[in-house]
Design a protein around this motif. Structure first.
Motif, PDB file in Angstrom:
ATOM      1  N   LEU A  37       0.873  -1.181   0.000  1.00 26.73           N
ATOM      2  CA  LEU A  37       0.000   0.000   0.000  1.00 26.73           C
ATOM      3  C   LEU A  37       0.906   1.227   0.000  1.00 26.73           C
ATOM      4  N   ARG A  39       0.797   5.707  -0.144  1.00 28.20           N
ATOM      5  CA  ARG A  39      -0.074   6.882  -0.185  1.00 28.20           C
ATOM      6  C   ARG A  39       0.144   7.732  -1.436  1.00 28.20           C
ATOM      7  N   PRO A  41      -0.121   9.101  -4.885  1.00 26.50           N
ATOM      8  CA  PRO A  41      -1.138   8.822  -5.896  1.00 26.50           C
ATOM      9  C   PRO A  41      -0.543   8.655  -7.291  1.00 26.50           C
ATOM     10  N   SER A  52      -0.455  -0.514 -12.079  1.00 27.92           N
ATOM     11  CA  SER A  52      -0.661   0.328 -10.902  1.00 27.92           C
ATOM     12  C   SER A  52       0.655   0.750 -10.271  1.00 27.92           C
ATOM     13  N   LEU A 140      -1.393  -1.164  -4.223  1.00 23.80           N
ATOM     14  CA  LEU A 140      -2.529  -0.240  -4.226  1.00 23.80           C
ATOM     15  C   LEU A 140      -1.940   1.124  -3.917  1.00 23.80           C
ATOM     16  N   ASP A 141      -1.933   2.051  -4.875  1.00 24.20           N
ATOM     17  CA  ASP A 141      -1.333   3.352  -4.567  1.00 24.20           C
ATOM     18  C   ASP A 141      -2.399   4.425  -4.397  1.00 24.20           C
ATOM     19  N   VAL A 143      -3.415   5.473  -1.511  1.00 24.85           N
ATOM     20  CA  VAL A 143      -4.312   5.098  -0.413  1.00 24.85           C
ATOM     21  C   VAL A 143      -4.135   6.045   0.783  1.00 24.85           C
ATOM     22  N   GLU A 144      -5.201   6.194   1.515  1.00 22.41           N
ATOM     23  CA  GLU A 144      -5.119   6.911   2.799  1.00 22.41           C
ATOM     24  C   GLU A 144      -5.487   5.903   3.887  1.00 22.41           C
ATOM     25  N   ARG A 160      -8.853   4.345   2.566  1.00 19.98           N
ATOM     26  CA  ARG A 160      -9.641   4.917   1.471  1.00 19.98           C
ATOM     27  C   ARG A 160      -8.822   4.804   0.204  1.00 19.98           C
ATOM     28  N   HIS A 161      -9.425   4.268  -0.841  1.00 20.51           N
ATOM     29  CA  HIS A 161      -8.724   4.117  -2.115  1.00 20.51           C
ATOM     30  C   HIS A 161      -9.705   4.447  -3.235  1.00 20.51           C
ATOM     31  N   ARG A 166     -12.151   0.700   2.140  1.00 18.55           N
ATOM     32  CA  ARG A 166     -11.926  -0.744   2.069  1.00 18.55           C
ATOM     33  C   ARG A 166     -11.341  -1.213   3.390  1.00 18.55           C
TER      34      ARG A 166
END
Ligand SMILES: Cc1cc2nc3c(=O)[nH]c(=O)nc-3n(C[C@H](O)[C@H](O)[C@H](O)COP(=O)(O)OP(=O)(O)OC[C@H]3O[C@@H](n4cnc5c(N)ncnc54)[C@H](O)[C@@H]3O)c2cc1C
Length: 405
Positions: A37, A39, A41, A52, A140-141, A143-144, A160-161, A166
């Motif tokens: 993961l 953060r 973007p 991704s 998954l980039d 993400v918060e 949050r994505h 999620r």
């Protein structure tokens, strides 16, 4: 209201920097899946049809750092096909000296029967080489992270994505988020120094020689990179402000005055700065959470140990998790619990030794106190005249933990 579906992942890694990505690849090479993961973007238009990993790779394009990697680190990266061969410059000799004092030493690859003492790569080239090896859906980039809740044998991470919440449940949560902000579990010791980083062209050429020059303001490092040098110019914060504000000619003159006249510098590239402190986390493992890389320990860049150490964190953790993997026996989680404690114990000597070595160098050399200057000169002279002492230092630069007694 709809319930958020819980997704299950054996191993979740927060932070797709070089350490987090290395861990993911080392686990994948042993057949163990994990999810990264980050953060950062994806840039606009950067991935509608692409992988991704693109966002992280492109966001890292802006980082100006070059990293000196040990021979041992290069061998580990080769094992996950992420050694950026064409972007790396070999270091064949390292010249260590102090400004305004006698004594100097030279460490030479020829004494160690190695092709190089180490290599220099741009942070962004290394990150790109690692990102290029990530399989689709590994990351998954953008993400918060909203919440982390540890329980007995699982950790729940809410995030949050792409505008959606999620929730993941994982057996092991690994923190590789880089240098931590204020955190009661992290002891901070400020050096009152900032590193100003930039690339310059030397005349004559660098001949694959790195320089470490100790000055009362802080250490000055020149690392060969392509035809240029990557400069790490360490200064007290107010002087760093002034150096950042200088025009190119004034900057080159300031650099020249710290380095001396053996070489001249021109064409300085863009400058960036990094405040420097030693940050040590008090515990590497808590329940099913583990901290690795800069988030576990952030060191002064003087001896180029930070990423080398983080890479060894990632490698050792991957080996331990693979050895006790859930799919290989039926005890699963409890065996991972045990292995996490053995991970913390196995890293103690390497991280404390590297932090102590680096911290002592900075504090001993960054001052203008006469008797210390004399002692430093004698120390450098002793290193030069006494091969066993020089080998002791050199082996730690080349091999890291494997060289500790
Ligand atoms: C000037 C300078 C020179 C250096 N020179 C050397 C050298 O010569 N040799 C050497 O070995 N080391 C060197 N280092 C140290 C080296 O840069 C670090 O040790 C290394 O980058 C650490 O990698 P990392 O993956 O742990 O952290 P990082 O590189 O900081 O990556 C962390 C990642 O986590 C992500 N992240 C952060 N927070 C979150 C969050 N909340 N949620 C999701 N994602 C998050 C970030 O976006 C980033 O992608 C130097 C450092 C500096 C400052």
């Amino acid at each position: 209201m709809t319930e958020t579906v819980v997704e299950h992942v054996d191993i979740l890694i927060i932070g797709a920097g070089p350490v987090g990505m290395t861990l993911h690849l080392a686990l994948a090479a042993g057949g163990q899946k994990s999810l990264l993961l980050d953060r950062r973007p994806r840039p606009a238009g950067g991935g509608a049809s692409g992988s991704s990993t693109l966002g992280v790779r492109e966001a890292q394009q802006t980082d100006p750092r070059a990293l000196a990697l040990s021979h041992g680190a290069c061998q580990l990266l080769e094992q996950v096909n992420a050694w950026p061969t064409r972007a790396a410059t070999a270091i064949e000799t390292i010249h260590v000296s102090q400004k305004g004092g006698f004594g100097r030493t030279v460490i030479d690859r020829a004494d160690y029967d190695l092709p190089a003492l180490g290599y220099v790569v741009r942070y962004r080239d290394l990150a790109a080489a690692l990102a290029a090896q990530l399989p689709p859906n590994a990351l998954l980039d953008g993400v918060e992270i909203l919440d982390i809740t540890p329980a007995d044998d699982l950790v729940t991470v809410s995030l949050r994505h792409a505008g959606q919440e999620r929730r993941f449940e994982t057996k092991v949560l690994i923190h590789a988020e880089g240098t931590p902000d204020d955190d009661p579990h992290v002891k901070v010791s400020d050096y009152d120094q900032h590193a100003v980083v930039c690339e310059v062209t030397p005349t004559p050429g660098h001949g694959k020689r790195a320089w470490e020059r100790f000055t009362p303001d802080g250490p000055l490092a020149l690392l060969p990179l392509g035809n240029d040098y990557s400069v790490v110019f360490t200064l007290p914060p107010a002087k760093a402000d002034a150096v950042m504000a200088m025009d190119d000619d004034a900057f080159t003159a300031a650099l020249q005055s710290q380095f001396g006249s053996r070489m001249s510098f021109s064409k300085p590239g863009p400058r960036s700065r990094f405040p420097l402190a030693l940050r040590m986390r008090d515990t590497l493992v808590k329940g099913n959470e583990v901290w690795i890389g800069n988030t576990a320990q952030t060191l002064h860049p003087v001896s180029g140990q930070g990423f080398n150490l983080g890479l060894r964190d990632a490698w050792q953790l991957a080996e331990i998790l693979l050895k006790n993997g859930v799919d290989r026996d039926h005890q699963g989680v409890s065996r991972w619990d045990e292995s996490l404690s053995s991970y913390a114990a196995s890293r103690r000597l390497d991280r404390q030794g590297s932090a102590f070595f680096t911290d002592r160098i900075v504090r001993t050399f960054s001052n203008d106190f006469g008797p210390l200057k004399l002692a430093r000169g004698l120390g450098l002279l002793a290193l030069d005249l006494c091969p066993p002492a020089r080998h002791f230092v050199a082996k730690r630069m080349i091999w890291g933990a494997r060289a500790w007694p």
